[in-house]
Design a protein around this motif. Structure first.
Motif, PDB file in Angstrom:
ATOM      1  N   ARG A 201      -9.278   1.526  -2.348  1.00  0.00           N
ATOM      2  CA  ARG A 201      -8.951   2.768  -2.433  1.00  0.00           C
ATOM      3  C   ARG A 201      -9.446   3.382  -1.267  1.00  0.00           C
ATOM      4  O   ARG A 201     -11.014   3.630  -0.990  1.00  0.00           O
ATOM      5  CB  ARG A 201      -9.354   3.417  -3.345  1.00  0.00           C
ATOM      6  N   GLN A 202      -8.594   4.277  -1.137  1.00  0.00           N
ATOM      7  CA  GLN A 202      -9.763   5.772   0.509  1.00  0.00           C
ATOM      8  C   GLN A 202      -9.240   6.970   0.188  1.00  0.00           C
ATOM      9  O   GLN A 202      -7.820   7.682  -0.030  1.00  0.00           O
ATOM     10  CB  GLN A 202      -9.184   5.518   1.621  1.00  0.00           C
ATOM     11  N   ARG A 203     -10.119   8.360  -0.109  1.00  0.00           N
ATOM     12  CA  ARG A 203     -10.026   9.365  -0.361  1.00  0.00           C
ATOM     13  C   ARG A 203     -10.703   9.847   1.462  1.00  0.00           C
ATOM     14  O   ARG A 203     -11.906   9.655   0.912  1.00  0.00           O
ATOM     15  CB  ARG A 203     -10.528   9.298  -1.723  1.00  0.00           C
TER      16      ARG A 203
ATOM     17  N   ASN B 180      -6.062  13.071   0.882  1.00  0.00           N
ATOM     18  CA  ASN B 180      -5.831  12.520   1.603  1.00  0.00           C
ATOM     19  C   ASN B 180      -6.065  11.351   0.828  1.00  0.00           C
ATOM     20  O   ASN B 180      -7.214  11.019   1.238  1.00  0.00           O
ATOM     21  CB  ASN B 180      -5.691  12.094   3.198  1.00  0.00           C
ATOM     22  N   TYR B 181      -4.853   9.993  -0.090  1.00  0.00           N
ATOM     23  CA  TYR B 181      -5.197   9.864  -0.394  1.00  0.00           C
ATOM     24  C   TYR B 181      -4.224   8.404  -0.366  1.00  0.00           C
ATOM     25  O   TYR B 181      -3.397   7.738  -0.452  1.00  0.00           O
ATOM     26  CB  TYR B 181      -5.097   9.798  -2.313  1.00  0.00           C
ATOM     27  N   THR B 182      -5.158   7.031  -0.696  1.00  0.00           N
ATOM     28  CA  THR B 182      -4.344   5.853   0.162  1.00  0.00           C
ATOM     29  C   THR B 182      -4.561   4.546  -0.688  1.00  0.00           C
ATOM     30  O   THR B 182      -6.109   4.571  -1.282  1.00  0.00           O
ATOM     31  CB  THR B 182      -5.516   5.156   1.255  1.00  0.00           C
ATOM     32  N   ARG B 183      -3.805   3.718  -1.119  1.00  0.00           N
ATOM     33  CA  ARG B 183      -4.479   2.673  -2.114  1.00  0.00           C
ATOM     34  C   ARG B 183      -3.901   1.921  -1.642  1.00  0.00           C
ATOM     35  O   ARG B 183      -2.337   1.763  -1.507  1.00  0.00           O
ATOM     36  CB  ARG B 183      -3.380   2.760  -3.392  1.00  0.00           C
ATOM     37  N   ASP B 184      -4.795   0.680  -2.133  1.00  0.00           N
ATOM     38  CA  ASP B 184      -4.532  -0.622  -1.386  1.00  0.00           C
ATOM     39  C   ASP B 184      -4.060  -1.636  -2.383  1.00  0.00           C
ATOM     40  O   ASP B 184      -5.402  -1.832  -2.802  1.00  0.00           O
ATOM     41  CB  ASP B 184      -4.662  -0.821   0.288  1.00  0.00           C
TER      42      ASP B 184
ATOM     43  N   GLU C 123      -0.736  12.575   1.333  1.00  0.00           N
ATOM     44  CA  GLU C 123      -1.421  13.574   1.728  1.00  0.00           C
ATOM     45  C   GLU C 123      -0.771  15.346   1.413  1.00  0.00           C
ATOM     46  O   GLU C 123       0.357  15.034   1.631  1.00  0.00           O
ATOM     47  CB  GLU C 123      -1.281  13.707   3.110  1.00  0.00           C
TER      48      GLU C 123
ATOM     49  N   ASN D 194       1.156  -0.997  -0.097  1.00  0.00           N
ATOM     50  CA  ASN D 194      -0.100  -0.224  -0.087  1.00  0.00           C
ATOM     51  C   ASN D 194       0.813   1.124   0.189  1.00  0.00           C
ATOM     52  O   ASN D 194       1.757   1.285   0.300  1.00  0.00           O
ATOM     53  CB  ASN D 194      -1.071  -0.061   1.771  1.00  0.00           C
ATOM     54  N   TRP D 195       0.196   2.719  -0.349  1.00  0.00           N
ATOM     55  CA  TRP D 195       1.329   3.700  -0.423  1.00  0.00           C
ATOM     56  C   TRP D 195      -0.182   4.678   0.308  1.00  0.00           C
ATOM     57  O   TRP D 195      -1.360   4.465  -0.287  1.00  0.00           O
ATOM     58  CB  TRP D 195       1.198   3.915  -1.425  1.00  0.00           C
ATOM     59  N   ASN D 196       0.325   5.892   0.734  1.00  0.00           N
ATOM     60  CA  ASN D 196      -0.691   6.681   0.927  1.00  0.00           C
ATOM     61  C   ASN D 196      -0.100   8.132   0.178  1.00  0.00           C
ATOM     62  O   ASN D 196       1.697   8.051   0.640  1.00  0.00           O
ATOM     63  CB  ASN D 196      -0.531   6.685   2.789  1.00  0.00           C
TER      64      ASN D 196
END
Length: 337
Positions: free
Chosen positions: A210-212, A199-203, A181, A177-179
């Motif tokens: 994905r989380q935004r 903030n953006y997270t990719r797993d 911000e 994963n990477w994040n």
């Protein structure tokens, strides 16, 4: 005769001290060294005999320096002085050729070295890298990279963070994963600011692929100087999830952020902690915690060693089983500026 003249010149050169800045204190003491910065009510002077010494600005009687310094009497406007000259108690002279200016010490908010393009630009940050290779019944490869930086000019401060984590066991990837911000702060006065954040997270492994998160809210900066910083912020967030099966969901939440770091032992060791505690709005009683705490040891002016503990938690105040409860410990090296 010539040899005597050369000897006298050599003795004179040895006996003449190097030019140094001088700070006179109200209690009668005098410190010599190099003025590094004045910010957050603390004047930092670098000495050969005691390292970096922070001085309470209220205890300074006057000072002098042969450096070119930017002296700011508010958050927006500063005056570049070719040198500072000692004056009567509670004052200092800004020397600029034929037009010296006497100012009250109490009116000065910041003293920094002017930058080539943006004179009051202050940029700092660090990159930490942790690697773990284990060869046993289960071969494990773990990579962890973290970047954190901030840049301030006038009433604006830009904050950026990024991280990447990858772990594999017996050639099977278990974490990937990477994040990233970005946050922009606008200071209303010396301490209060308003923040906007993305903030953006990719797993590539977990169900939430994905989380935004977009948020905004007020914050308070207790201090931010050469010896560290401490701030608290509150945010109203909207979070969007995308799941690995194609599903989507979103919710609003309230969160509290903190960011603390402090140098110890003459700016050789620093302790730091930062994180965010969040609570969704509505009937859901779940809460989330994303935090880290650690120590950093400066090996050189730019290289460091670090120890960190990271906590990721999604829990419930009603006693339900946690959806996530993970603690990671890492040791690594990094660079800082």
């Amino acid at each position: 005769m010539l040899s005597r003249t050369l000897l006298c010149l050599a003795v004179l050169n040895v006996s003449t001290p190097l030019l140094a800045d001088t700070v006179w204190l109200k209690n009668g003491d005098r410190l010599s060294g190099k003025i590094k910065v004045f910010d957050g009510g603390k004047l930092l002077i670098q000495t050969d005999y005691a390292g970096a010494i922070p001085i309470d600005w209220k205890q300074v009687k006057t000072l002098e320096s042969d450096q070119e310094l930017l002296v700011k009497q508010d958050a927006y406007v500063g005056e570049k002085a070719k040198s500072l000259k000692a004056a009567e108690d509670g004052k200092v002279i800004l020397a600029n050729g034929e037009a010296p200016k006497i100012v009250e010490l109490a009116s000065i908010q910041q003293i920094v070295k002017p930058k080539p393009l943006i004179e009051d630009f202050v940029w700092k940050g660090n990159v930490d890298v942790a690697l773990d290779y284990k060869r046993a019944d289960k071969d494990t490869d773990d990579y962890d990279i973290d970047l954190k930086t901030s840049a301030r000019h006038g009433a604006w401060r830009h904050n950026a963070e990024a991280s990447y984590n990858r772990e594999a066991q017996n050639d099977v990837v278990t974490t990937n994963n990477w994040n990233a911000e970005y946050a922009l702060d606008h200071f209303i006065d010396e301490h209060w600011y308003w923040q906007g954040r993305l903030n953006y997270t990719r797993d590539r492994i977990e169900d939430i692929s994905r989380q935004r998160t977009v948020g905004t809210g007020p914050g308070y900066q207790f201090w931010d100087d050469e010896l560290g910083a401490f701030s608290l912020g509150s945010l109203l967030n909207r979070t969007d999830y995308e799941y690995s099966d194609g599903g989507k969901s979103n919710f609003y939440s309230l969160a509290m952020k903190w960011d603390y770091n402090r140098y110890l032992v003459g700016k050789t060791v620093s302790i730091f902690t930062n994180g965010e505690l969040g609570k969704p709005l509505g009937g859901d009683s779940d809460y989330s915690l994303d935090a880290e705490i650690g120590l950093r040891y400066k090996v050189t002016e730019w290289a460091s060693l670090n120890l960190k503990a990271e906590k990721d938690l999604i829990g419930s105040s009603s006693g339900k089983d946690n959806a996530l409860n993970k603690t990671r410990y890492t040791a690594g090296f990094g660079v800082m500026w």
